[in-house]
Design a protein around this motif. Structure first.
Motif, PDB file in Angstrom:
ATOM      1  N   SER A  18      -3.818   3.914   6.242  1.00 57.42           N
ATOM      2  CA  SER A  18      -4.322   2.768   7.018  1.00 57.42           C
ATOM      3  C   SER A  18      -3.168   1.845   7.364  1.00 57.42           C
ATOM      4  O   SER A  18      -2.993   1.430   8.515  1.00 57.42           O
ATOM      5  CB  SER A  18      -5.347   1.981   6.214  1.00 57.42           C
ATOM      6  OG  SER A  18      -6.366   2.812   5.751  1.00 57.42           O
ATOM      7  N   ALA A  19      -2.368   1.501   6.349  1.00 61.15           N
ATOM      8  CA  ALA A  19      -1.266   0.565   6.571  1.00 61.15           C
ATOM      9  C   ALA A  19      -0.264   1.158   7.543  1.00 61.15           C
ATOM     10  O   ALA A  19       0.228   0.484   8.447  1.00 61.15           O
ATOM     11  CB  ALA A  19      -0.595   0.230   5.246  1.00 61.15           C
ATOM     12  N   LEU A  64       0.811  -1.228   0.000  1.00 55.01           N
ATOM     13  CA  LEU A  64       0.000   0.000   0.000  1.00 55.01           C
ATOM     14  C   LEU A  64       0.843   1.277   0.000  1.00 55.01           C
ATOM     15  O   LEU A  64       0.305   2.368   0.047  1.00 55.01           O
ATOM     16  CB  LEU A  64      -0.940  -0.004   1.214  1.00 55.01           C
ATOM     17  CG  LEU A  64      -2.015  -1.097   1.181  1.00 55.01           C
ATOM     18  CD1 LEU A  64      -2.831  -1.081   2.449  1.00 55.01           C
ATOM     19  CD2 LEU A  64      -2.909  -0.939  -0.034  1.00 55.01           C
ATOM     20  N   SER A  96      -6.658   7.182   3.733  1.00 52.78           N
ATOM     21  CA  SER A  96      -6.283   6.491   2.501  1.00 52.78           C
ATOM     22  C   SER A  96      -5.724   5.116   2.825  1.00 52.78           C
ATOM     23  O   SER A  96      -5.413   4.820   3.985  1.00 52.78           O
ATOM     24  CB  SER A  96      -5.205   7.276   1.754  1.00 52.78           C
ATOM     25  OG  SER A  96      -3.985   7.205   2.474  1.00 52.78           O
ATOM     26  N   GLY A  97      -5.618   4.291   1.806  1.00 52.95           N
ATOM     27  CA  GLY A  97      -5.049   2.964   2.003  1.00 52.95           C
ATOM     28  C   GLY A  97      -3.657   3.043   2.589  1.00 52.95           C
ATOM     29  O   GLY A  97      -3.298   2.293   3.495  1.00 52.95           O
ATOM     30  N   PHE A  98      -2.855   3.974   2.079  1.00 50.40           N
ATOM     31  CA  PHE A  98      -1.497   4.085   2.595  1.00 50.40           C
ATOM     32  C   PHE A  98      -1.507   4.418   4.079  1.00 50.40           C
ATOM     33  O   PHE A  98      -0.813   3.773   4.883  1.00 50.40           O
ATOM     34  CB  PHE A  98      -0.712   5.161   1.828  1.00 50.40           C
ATOM     35  CG  PHE A  98       0.526   5.563   2.571  1.00 50.40           C
ATOM     36  CD1 PHE A  98       1.599   4.699   2.659  1.00 50.40           C
ATOM     37  CD2 PHE A  98       0.600   6.787   3.234  1.00 50.40           C
ATOM     38  CE1 PHE A  98       2.722   5.032   3.395  1.00 50.40           C
ATOM     39  CE2 PHE A  98       1.713   7.130   3.962  1.00 50.40           C
ATOM     40  CZ  PHE A  98       2.772   6.258   4.041  1.00 50.40           C
ATOM     41  N   ASN A 157      -1.991   4.650  -3.773  1.00 50.98           N
ATOM     42  CA  ASN A 157      -2.708   4.234  -2.574  1.00 50.98           C
ATOM     43  C   ASN A 157      -2.897   5.393  -1.602  1.00 50.98           C
ATOM     44  O   ASN A 157      -3.488   5.219  -0.532  1.00 50.98           O
ATOM     45  CB  ASN A 157      -1.966   3.097  -1.873  1.00 50.98           C
ATOM     46  CG  ASN A 157      -1.953   1.839  -2.707  1.00 50.98           C
ATOM     47  OD1 ASN A 157      -0.919   1.453  -3.240  1.00 50.98           O
ATOM     48  ND2 ASN A 157      -3.106   1.236  -2.869  1.00 50.98           N
ATOM     49  N   THR A 158      -2.376   6.560  -1.944  1.00 48.86           N
ATOM     50  CA  THR A 158      -2.550   7.687  -1.037  1.00 48.86           C
ATOM     51  C   THR A 158      -3.865   8.415  -1.293  1.00 48.86           C
ATOM     52  O   THR A 158      -4.265   9.247  -0.486  1.00 48.86           O
ATOM     53  CB  THR A 158      -1.412   8.697  -1.197  1.00 48.86           C
ATOM     54  OG1 THR A 158      -1.370   9.076  -2.571  1.00 48.86           O
ATOM     55  CG2 THR A 158      -0.084   8.096  -0.789  1.00 48.86           C
TER      56      THR A 158
END
Ligand code: HEM
Ligand code: CU
Lengths: 688, 212
Positions: free
Chosen positions: B145-146, B56, B141-143, B61-62
């Motif tokens: 989250s990770a 991610l 964002s997905g990034f 992914n941002t």
């Protein structure tokens, strides 16, 4: 920052309200009635015979590996029955809902189950069968057998063992509760993404699925730790690595897989829960989420998991076949090597579950070749069994029948697996019932091994032999069911039936569907025969059983009394050969008892594991319904219990020489369910 | 095919069949092995999270939000690294004190390790709060989250380590060095050092790789 939900929520009850109970659904009402009758049938005799103190003392608070194993198996069998019922409903729906003119009943447009409910049924069928039926039963079998096979008194961590059992049971209980309170996931046992995300599955179904698996797989991971430590550190003197029985070897390999694979499932589910509970974007279809991340993580666990299931089955074959061929296992060393080769390769093949999802030719080729490599060690194993049988003195007792049947399934399942391993073929049959038929051959092979194992080891644990006649009848009805359902299913796969259909559009499939329905009829019959078998066995329970009821068993567990006393071996055996019992028998020494006894150290019972289970249930239920106080209270309670237990100083108690001698004299009195002597525990002293 | 058997073909009346002297097993060895095995599963858990972070950590992914370069600074992580490392050092001194059977020594050094652990957690919370205040929370964002989940999972492990230290201080003060307590202290050392190693990976993989 919990996510914003549609629908009502209250601090006290979370999302729970009376609407969660599906009292207006006639099928569920029927299931509820069935469950209620079953519960009364179990609870009433317990109350009537005043057995609660007995249950509490001998089973619920036990740390004995044999009783824990038996409880695992009971949980697994109950869940297997539930899974079977789901299967029956799926088959019946499909045969009723074929073609536009198919009949309709209740409130379904075709068949008798509306789509959303049907989706839940197949999702729970897969989840239950793999995670809450076969996995606990295998764990139970390894729990019962492995400490005996290595000549140990118990597992390395008896208390942890009980914790694992209760966590697994909590998972199973959550699945059962979902039937009556709320609903279950409708997104397949694999949790199809992004269908499991909140916008597409706003109810509690997916949450049930997540927490049931999450909690029980913590139990499985802890059990793996325990098993590996037991096999490594608790072997009897003389039990060198190359004298380890194959079943123990496969258990070791399986649990190494379990230890490394289950945490990955835990991550996949935890990230999904983060998406559903705090609004992160790991797997969402937007905002930078990545759908393939979930699919990869799931199958990185998922494929090793199928070998987690099949390796103990291979171990069971390797114990039963030599016993009933009266020959040592052919190619012991290659068997061990093959076991670990399979375990190793199982880590490198996960992508074959989604060849069609556009990974590209290079990646697909790698995973295709890696998948085919599994066939090599598997082939080695098959040939070893066949050469063991070859020129053996064969007897077809029920356990052997299950093994031979299992070998046929392995052949069909393995060869169709090889077909699926070729991306070019997989592109045409992926997501068809051909795949379903493939993996049912494989998991049924595991079921066959389980039934064989239960018949094989039942007398050792309970001191009475399962009725052979009804056992064989059970085998044959079950096998006819298997053939009818799954041969027809391969055909339907080639005819283009895709999986998970609640309505089938092609009337030409009907003949094969009817054959399948007849097959499931045979399965239902076999369930009845199974119950009959238990009944007949109990009625004739007075026949005396020898230490080795089969007469030709080979490994250490058959050396001690039948039924096994709670301390397993009065004196630790010295291991001199790979097939120790066979070695002693050939020298005429298999009945020779030890000259004298020494005091034995035993762990004390404890109610902490059951309490941890109770609060784990509270935690799961609280999280599912978003009852935050309940989840928070329960998790704190678990932590407090663990800490409090670490303050308790109970290093067990000592059985004196006299007690052991007395119990060894009246063997029947000391079975696994015999009352253990009660006495004050030892007091822990400071080491100097 | 005959595999050479190094054993006699059958038992004889003078074979040794039983071992009355052998009583079970070495508890400490089993517990240590068991704990290493548990750490193995923990390592796999972090492997999964690092893999998720690696996947991610891309511009797409941002989702238009900040990427690693905008939110991490090697210096932030540096103070946390310092706290973790000195905490591990302090706890190692505690195990040295245990070898010398010094209750006050163990209690003192464990308390220091505990406080340094708290400092680490405090820094992390401050960091998170600042990010969330900027609108760069885990739901952005997905990034992100990770980023948050990876670091928070490690932080949660640290919290459990701190709790464990607290329990050990009480137990050592009350009962001294029983076999169980010694085993727990040794396993705690393993746990604490493992969490420090994971943090080193976080620092290298998230902070350094992200900033440069
Ligand atoms: C010779 C060894 C095996 C090979 C080559 C093999 C190959 C495959 C392939 C390529 C698939 C994916 C098909 C598709 O979705 O298009 C598959 C699915 C599956 N296999 Fe196997 N397999 C083998 C053994 C096993 C074993 C031992 C088990 C279980 C005990 C098993 C259980 C499954 C399951 C559960 C699925 C489908 C999961 C799902 O999509 O729901 N397989 N297999
Ligand atoms: Cu697979």
């Amino acid at each position: 920052m919990p996510v914003h939900l549609q629908g009502p929520w209250s601090p006290l009850l979370g999302r729970l309200s009376l609407h969660a109970i599906p009292y207006n659904n006639s099928i569920i009402l029927f299931a509820f009635a069935l469950a209620a009758v079953a519960a009364v049938a179990v609870i009433a005799p317990v109350l009537y015979f005043k057995k609660i103190p007995y249950l509490w003392r001998e089973w619920i608070t036990t740390v004995d590996h044999k009783k824990i194993g038996v409880m695992y198996i009971i949980v697994g069998l109950v869940m297997m029955f539930r899974g079977f019922f789901d299967g029956l409903m799926i088959r019946t729906q499909q045969v009723l809902a074929d073609g536009p003119h198919s009949p309709h009943f209740l409130d379904a447009l075709h068949g008798y189950i509306p789509p959303y409910h049907f989706d839940q049924i197949y999702s729970s069928h897969g989840t239950i069968m793999i995670l809450f039926a076969v996995t606990p039963i295998l764990t139970g079998l390894t729990n019962v057998i492995v400490p005996l096979q290595v000549g140990a008194r118990d597992m390395a961590f008896p208390y942890l063992n009980a914790v694992s059992l209760w966590l697994t049971t909590v998972g199973a209980a959550l699945v059962m509760v979902s039937l009556f309170v709320g609903d279950f996931s409708a997104a397949g046992w694999v949790g199809l993404i992004p269908l499991t995300e909140l916008p597409f599955s706003p109810g509690v179904g997916v949450d049930y699925w997540i927490w049931a698996i999450q909690i029980s797989s913590i139990g499985t991971t802890l059990n793996a730790v325990n098993m590996i430590a037991t096999i490594v550190t608790m072997r009897a003197p003389g039990m060198t690595w190359l004298r380890l029985p194959i079943f123990t070897w496969t258990t070791l390999s399986t649990n190494i897989i379990g230890l490394t694979a289950f945490p990955v499932l835990g991550v996949a589910l935890a990230l999904l829960s983060a998406d559903r509970y705090i609004g992160t974007h790991f797997f969402t279809a937007g905002q930078g989420g990545n759908l393939m991340l979930y699919t990869n993580l799931f199958w990185i666990w998922g494929h090793p998991e199928v070998y987690f299931l099949v390796l103990p089955a291979f171990g069971i074959f390797s114990e039963i076949i030599p016993t009933f061929s009266e020959r040592p296992l052919f190619g012991y060393v290659t068997m061990v090597a093959a076991t670990f080769a399979i375990g190793g390769i199982s880590w490198l093949v996960w992508l074959h579950h989604f060849f069609t999802m556009g990974a590209g030719p290079a990646v697909n080729t790698f995973f295709s070749v890696a998948t085919m490599f599994v066939g090599v060690p598997t082939g080695v194993k098959v040939f070893n069994w066949v050469f063991t049988i070859y020129r053996g003195r064969l007897r077809f007792d029920t356990p052997m029948l299950w093994c031979v049947g299992g070998l046929f399934l392995l052949l069909i399942g393995g060869l169709t697996g090889m077909m699926l391993a070729m991306p070019a073929i997989d592109y045409t049959v992926h997501n068809s019932v051909f795949v379903v038929a493939h993996f049912h051959c494989m998991v049924l092979l595991v079921a066959y091994a389980i039934f064989g194992a239960v018949t094989f080891w039942f007398p050792k644990v309970f001191g009475l032999q399962l009725d052979e006649r009804s056992g064989k009848l059970f085998f044959w009805t079950f096998s006819i069911g298997t053939i009818l359902v799954f041969v027809a299913m391969f055909g339907l796969g080639f005819m283009g039936e895709t999986r998970r259909l609640d309505y089938l559009y092609d009337p030409q499939w009907l003949p094969l569907l009817i054959i399948q329905e007849i097959g499931i009829g045979f399965y239902s019959l076999s369930v009845l025969i199974f119950c009959w078998m238990l009944y007949v066995t109990l009625r004739h329970r007075h026949a005396h059983v020898e230490a080795d009821p089969w007469g030709t068993s080979r490994t250490l567990e058959w050396l001690t009394h039948t039924p096994v006393p709670f301390y397993n071996f009065a004196v630790t055996p010295q291991v001199n050969a790979r097939d120790e019992l066979d070695w002693r028998r050939r020298g005429g020494m298999d009945r020779k008892l030890p000259d004298g006894y020494a005091p034995v150290h035993m762990p004390s019972n404890t109610m902490v594991p059951a309490l941890i289970g109770l609060f784990a249930f509270g935690f799961g239920f609280g999280m599912i319904w978003r009852i935050w106080w309940m989840a928070g209270f329960s998790i704190v309670a678990v932590i407090v219990l663990v800490i409090a237990r670490s303050f308790q100083k109970t290093p067990g108690y000592i059985l004196s020489t006299d007690e052991i001698t007395a119990m060894e004299r009246r063997v029947e009195g000391s079975s696994i369910v015999a009352e253990q002597p009660s006495r004050p525990p030892l007091v822990e002293a400071e080491v100097h | 095919m005959a595999i050479p058997t190094h054993e006699t073909s059958h038992a004889t009346p003078d074979s040794v069949l039983w071992q009355p002297e052998v009583e079970a097993h070495d508890d400490l060895a089993a517990r240590t092995l068991g704990f290493w095995l548990y750490m193995m599963s923990d390592a796999l858990l972090f492997a999964g999270l690092f893999a998720a972070y690696g996947v991610l950590d891309h511009a797409y992914n941002t989702a238009g939000g900040p990427g690693a370069r905008q939110i991490v600074h090697p210096l932030d992580g540096f103070w946390q690294t310092l706290a973790v490392m000195t905490s591990v050092f302090a706890f190692s001194l505690a195990t040295v004190a245990m070898k010398m059977r010094s209750r006050p020594g163990v209690i003192l050094y464990t308390s220091i390790a505990l406080v340094l652990g708290l400092v680490f957690i405090g820094l992390e919370i401050a960091d998170f709060r600042a990010l969330i205040a900027q609108g760069a929370g885990p739901d952005r964002s997905g990034f992100l989250s990770a980023f948050f989940v990876l670091i928070a999972t490690h932080g949660l492990h640290m919290v459990f380590g701190i709790l464990w230290m607290l329990v050990m201080i009480v137990q050592v003060a009350r009962s001294g060095f029983t076999e169980h307590i010694v085993a727990r202290l040794l396993n705690l050392r393993l746990f604490w050092q493992f969490q420090a190693s994971v943090w080193v990976c976080v620092y290298a993989f998230v902070y350094l790789r992200g900033a440069f």
